[in-house]
Design a protein around this motif. Structure first.
Motif, PDB file in Angstrom:
ATOM      1  N   PRO A  83      50.218  36.285  37.019  1.00  0.00           N
ATOM      2  CA  PRO A  83      50.012  34.903  37.540  1.00  0.00           C
ATOM      3  C   PRO A  83      48.572  34.544  38.125  1.00  0.00           C
ATOM      4  CG  PRO A  83      50.930  36.616  39.024  1.00  0.00           C
ATOM      5  CD  PRO A  83      50.701  36.947  37.561  1.00  0.00           C
ATOM      6  N   LEU A  84      48.357  33.145  38.136  1.00  0.00           N
ATOM      7  CA  LEU A  84      47.250  32.640  38.621  1.00  0.00           C
ATOM      8  C   LEU A  84      47.130  33.220  40.030  1.00  0.00           C
ATOM      9  CD1 LEU A  84      44.383  31.195  38.677  1.00  0.00           C
ATOM     10  CD2 LEU A  84      45.822  29.104  38.988  1.00  0.00           C
ATOM     11  N   THR A  85      45.728  33.743  40.430  1.00  0.00           N
ATOM     12  CA  THR A  85      45.783  34.236  41.952  1.00  0.00           C
ATOM     13  C   THR A  85      44.478  33.690  42.411  1.00  0.00           C
ATOM     14  OG1 THR A  85      46.714  36.354  41.226  1.00  0.00           O
ATOM     15  CG2 THR A  85      45.351  36.379  43.335  1.00  0.00           C
ATOM     16  N   THR A  86      44.818  33.147  43.789  1.00  0.00           N
ATOM     17  CA  THR A  86      43.697  32.557  44.586  1.00  0.00           C
ATOM     18  C   THR A  86      42.842  33.600  45.257  1.00  0.00           C
ATOM     19  OG1 THR A  86      44.838  32.360  46.390  1.00  0.00           O
ATOM     20  CG2 THR A  86      45.089  30.334  44.977  1.00  0.00           C
ATOM     21  N   TRP A  87      41.815  33.239  45.835  1.00  0.00           N
ATOM     22  CA  TRP A  87      40.723  34.072  46.645  1.00  0.00           C
ATOM     23  C   TRP A  87      41.651  34.613  47.970  1.00  0.00           C
ATOM     24  CZ3 TRP A  87      38.768  34.174  51.585  1.00  0.00           C
ATOM     25  CH2 TRP A  87      37.441  35.068  51.608  1.00  0.00           C
ATOM     26  N   ASP A  88      42.289  33.881  48.507  1.00  0.00           N
ATOM     27  CA  ASP A  88      42.829  33.996  49.690  1.00  0.00           C
ATOM     28  C   ASP A  88      44.190  35.091  49.514  1.00  0.00           C
ATOM     29  OD1 ASP A  88      41.578  32.562  51.367  1.00  0.00           O
ATOM     30  OD2 ASP A  88      43.248  30.856  51.579  1.00  0.00           O
ATOM     31  N   ASP A  89      44.745  35.034  48.298  1.00  0.00           N
ATOM     32  CA  ASP A  89      45.877  35.857  47.776  1.00  0.00           C
ATOM     33  C   ASP A  89      45.237  37.235  47.402  1.00  0.00           C
ATOM     34  OD1 ASP A  89      47.751  34.099  48.476  1.00  0.00           O
ATOM     35  OD2 ASP A  89      47.897  33.380  46.445  1.00  0.00           O
ATOM     36  N   GLY A  90      44.200  37.057  46.543  1.00  0.00           N
ATOM     37  CA  GLY A  90      43.601  38.318  46.020  1.00  0.00           C
ATOM     38  C   GLY A  90      42.877  39.313  47.246  1.00  0.00           C
ATOM     39  N   ARG A  91      42.577  38.684  48.222  1.00  0.00           N
ATOM     40  CA  ARG A  91      42.242  39.638  49.518  1.00  0.00           C
ATOM     41  C   ARG A  91      43.268  40.427  49.988  1.00  0.00           C
ATOM     42  NH1 ARG A  91      40.373  36.404  54.662  1.00  0.00           N
ATOM     43  NH2 ARG A  91      41.800  35.192  53.944  1.00  0.00           N
ATOM     44  N   TRP A  92      44.625  40.114  49.561  1.00  0.00           N
ATOM     45  CA  TRP A  92      45.628  40.956  50.203  1.00  0.00           C
ATOM     46  C   TRP A  92      46.456  41.865  48.992  1.00  0.00           C
ATOM     47  CZ3 TRP A  92      46.216  41.105  55.096  1.00  0.00           C
ATOM     48  CH2 TRP A  92      46.106  39.773  55.955  1.00  0.00           C
ATOM     49  N   THR A  93      46.300  41.310  47.870  1.00  0.00           N
ATOM     50  CA  THR A  93      46.796  42.088  46.709  1.00  0.00           C
ATOM     51  C   THR A  93      45.611  42.979  46.052  1.00  0.00           C
ATOM     52  OG1 THR A  93      46.208  40.399  45.137  1.00  0.00           O
ATOM     53  CG2 THR A  93      48.180  40.256  46.232  1.00  0.00           C
ATOM     54  N   GLY A  94      44.254  42.709  46.366  1.00  0.00           N
ATOM     55  CA  GLY A  94      43.250  43.480  45.790  1.00  0.00           C
ATOM     56  C   GLY A  94      42.914  42.922  44.440  1.00  0.00           C
ATOM     57  N   HIS A  95      43.475  41.798  44.034  1.00  0.00           N
ATOM     58  CA  HIS A  95      43.188  41.308  42.704  1.00  0.00           C
ATOM     59  C   HIS A  95      41.747  40.571  42.622  1.00  0.00           C
ATOM     60  CE1 HIS A  95      43.717  39.288  38.813  1.00  0.00           C
ATOM     61  NE2 HIS A  95      43.039  38.081  39.247  1.00  0.00           N
ATOM     62  N   THR A  96      40.998  41.124  41.604  1.00  0.00           N
ATOM     63  CA  THR A  96      39.533  40.575  41.543  1.00  0.00           C
ATOM     64  C   THR A  96      39.256  40.251  39.911  1.00  0.00           C
ATOM     65  OG1 THR A  96      38.436  42.882  41.036  1.00  0.00           O
ATOM     66  CG2 THR A  96      38.676  41.966  43.298  1.00  0.00           C
ATOM     67  N   SER A  97      38.543  39.209  39.696  1.00  0.00           N
ATOM     68  CA  SER A  97      37.750  38.969  38.501  1.00  0.00           C
ATOM     69  C   SER A  97      36.410  38.225  38.958  1.00  0.00           C
ATOM     70  CB  SER A  97      38.671  37.846  38.094  1.00  0.00           C
ATOM     71  OG  SER A  97      38.479  36.703  38.459  1.00  0.00           O
ATOM     72  N   PHE A  98      35.383  38.581  37.830  1.00  0.00           N
ATOM     73  CA  PHE A  98      34.228  38.095  38.080  1.00  0.00           C
ATOM     74  C   PHE A  98      33.282  38.527  39.192  1.00  0.00           C
ATOM     75  CE2 PHE A  98      36.132  35.921  34.404  1.00  0.00           C
ATOM     76  CZ  PHE A  98      35.538  36.040  33.593  1.00  0.00           C
ATOM     77  N   GLY A  99      33.532  39.479  39.973  1.00  0.00           N
ATOM     78  CA  GLY A  99      32.833  40.133  40.908  1.00  0.00           C
ATOM     79  C   GLY A  99      33.306  39.674  42.389  1.00  0.00           C
ATOM     80  N   ASP A 100      34.496  38.962  42.534  1.00  0.00           N
ATOM     81  CA  ASP A 100      35.184  38.435  43.662  1.00  0.00           C
ATOM     82  C   ASP A 100      36.693  38.324  43.695  1.00  0.00           C
ATOM     83  OD1 ASP A 100      35.171  37.800  46.323  1.00  0.00           O
ATOM     84  OD2 ASP A 100      33.860  36.056  45.942  1.00  0.00           O
ATOM     85  N   TYR A 101      37.180  38.091  44.910  1.00  0.00           N
ATOM     86  CA  TYR A 101      38.589  38.207  44.813  1.00  0.00           C
ATOM     87  C   TYR A 101      39.244  36.906  44.049  1.00  0.00           C
ATOM     88  CZ  TYR A 101      38.548  41.660  48.349  1.00  0.00           C
ATOM     89  OH  TYR A 101      38.288  42.964  49.061  1.00  0.00           O
ATOM     90  N   GLY A 102      40.493  36.950  43.629  1.00  0.00           N
ATOM     91  CA  GLY A 102      40.967  35.857  42.863  1.00  0.00           C
ATOM     92  C   GLY A 102      40.497  35.536  41.418  1.00  0.00           C
ATOM     93  N   ASP A 103      41.146  34.337  40.874  1.00  0.00           N
ATOM     94  CA  ASP A 103      40.696  34.106  39.628  1.00  0.00           C
ATOM     95  C   ASP A 103      39.850  32.716  39.412  1.00  0.00           C
ATOM     96  OD1 ASP A 103      42.238  35.987  37.926  1.00  0.00           O
ATOM     97  OD2 ASP A 103      44.162  34.829  38.743  1.00  0.00           O
ATOM     98  N   VAL A 104      39.089  32.745  38.476  1.00  0.00           N
ATOM     99  CA  VAL A 104      38.374  31.694  37.884  1.00  0.00           C
ATOM    100  C   VAL A 104      38.799  30.705  37.228  1.00  0.00           C
ATOM    101  CG1 VAL A 104      35.852  30.912  37.190  1.00  0.00           C
ATOM    102  CG2 VAL A 104      36.213  33.173  38.377  1.00  0.00           C
ATOM    103  N   ILE A 105      38.972  29.451  37.412  1.00  0.00           N
ATOM    104  CA  ILE A 105      39.686  28.518  36.674  1.00  0.00           C
ATOM    105  C   ILE A 105      38.726  27.554  36.072  1.00  0.00           C
ATOM    106  CG2 ILE A 105      41.731  28.764  37.881  1.00  0.00           C
ATOM    107  CD1 ILE A 105      41.398  26.123  39.419  1.00  0.00           C
ATOM    108  N   VAL A 106      39.304  26.926  34.857  1.00  0.00           N
ATOM    109  CA  VAL A 106      38.554  25.804  34.243  1.00  0.00           C
ATOM    110  C   VAL A 106      39.434  24.666  34.380  1.00  0.00           C
ATOM    111  CG1 VAL A 106      37.922  24.900  32.069  1.00  0.00           C
ATOM    112  CG2 VAL A 106      37.579  27.275  32.549  1.00  0.00           C
ATOM    113  N   TYR A 107      39.118  23.656  35.154  1.00  0.00           N
ATOM    114  CA  TYR A 107      39.751  22.444  35.371  1.00  0.00           C
ATOM    115  C   TYR A 107      39.119  21.051  35.095  1.00  0.00           C
ATOM    116  CZ  TYR A 107      37.374  21.583  39.668  1.00  0.00           C
ATOM    117  OH  TYR A 107      36.485  21.198  40.650  1.00  0.00           O
TER     118      TYR A 107
END
Length: 222
Positions: A83-107
């Motif tokens: 699932p899409l993970t935000t920076w806020d949620d990534g801090r708690w779950t440990g999910h990272t992408s491209f060097g930081d917490y959360g996902d990078v999206i194209v919108y």
């Protein structure tokens, strides 16, 4: 009988097209081959990613140092491979992408197709946007929930600090405005789509030179 005759004529025409040594036919044959390869790659990318466009090119420095100008980024559906993970949620779950917490999206900013999509990190999700003023004196005329986004190299979030001509103040990103999320990036390869017309001309020139050389060799052998 008529069906068989039609098939025979079609097969004969294909054979002539494949074996013809006329320069125009040879060039058309090569261009069709290139188109088939490109189309096959595009179909594979769509089936793999579940979204379109499946690749985007980084054109600004807003995501430096985690994404750089000229990077070619593979984009997948927002819920593919997790699932899409935000920076806020990534801090708690440990999910990272491209060097930081959360996902990078194209919108698509405010859902507009008239401007290039933006590729920034999803920072948080809000259910309802309050009427917020910014340093630009901007505010949301029609508050709604969505993702708050930010370029890793930018000091402020896009909402409500970014204004785009013809679009207005960037609003929280609705889910239907999301093209997808970034999966991985390949450095420098993205310069190719930025110069697609020049590359197409180069391919045609190479094909013409190749056909000319082959024709000259055949003439010498004969």
């Amino acid at each position: 009988m008529s069906g068989t005759t039609w098939l025979q004529r079609a097969a004969s025409a294909i054979t002539v097209f494949r074996e013809s040594e006329r320069p125009v036919v040879s060039l058309a044959r090569d261009l069709l081959w290139v188109a088939a390869v490109v189309g096959g790659i595009a179909l594979f990318l769509f089936l793999f990613s579940g979204t379109w466009p499946a690749v985007v090119t980084i054109e600004s420095e807003s995501m430096v140092p985690n994404m750089n100008v000229g990077d070619l980024v593979l984009v997948v559906d927002e819920d593919r491979f997790g699932p899409l993970t935000t920076w806020d949620d990534g801090r708690w779950t440990g999910h990272t992408s491209f060097g930081d917490y959360g996902d990078v999206i194209v919108y698509r900013p405010n859902g507009a197709d008239s401007v290039h999509p933006i590729i920034h990190r999803a920072m948080t999700y809000i259910d309802t946007a309050a009427v917020v003023e910014s340093g630009l004196g901007a505010y949301y005329d029609d508050p709604h929930g969505g993702y708050i986004t930010k370029g890793d190299n930018n000091p402020y979030t896009d909402q409500p600090n970014l204004r785009i001509a013809g679009v207005g103040v960037i609003e929280p990103v609705k889910k239907e405005w999301i093209v997808g999320k970034a999966l991985f990036a390949v450095p420098l390869v993205g310069y190719l789509p930025l110069h697609l017309a020049e590359f197409a001309v180069l391919v045609i020139i190479v094909i013409l030179i190749h056909d000319f050389v082959i024709a000259r060799r055949k003439e010498k052998n004969e």
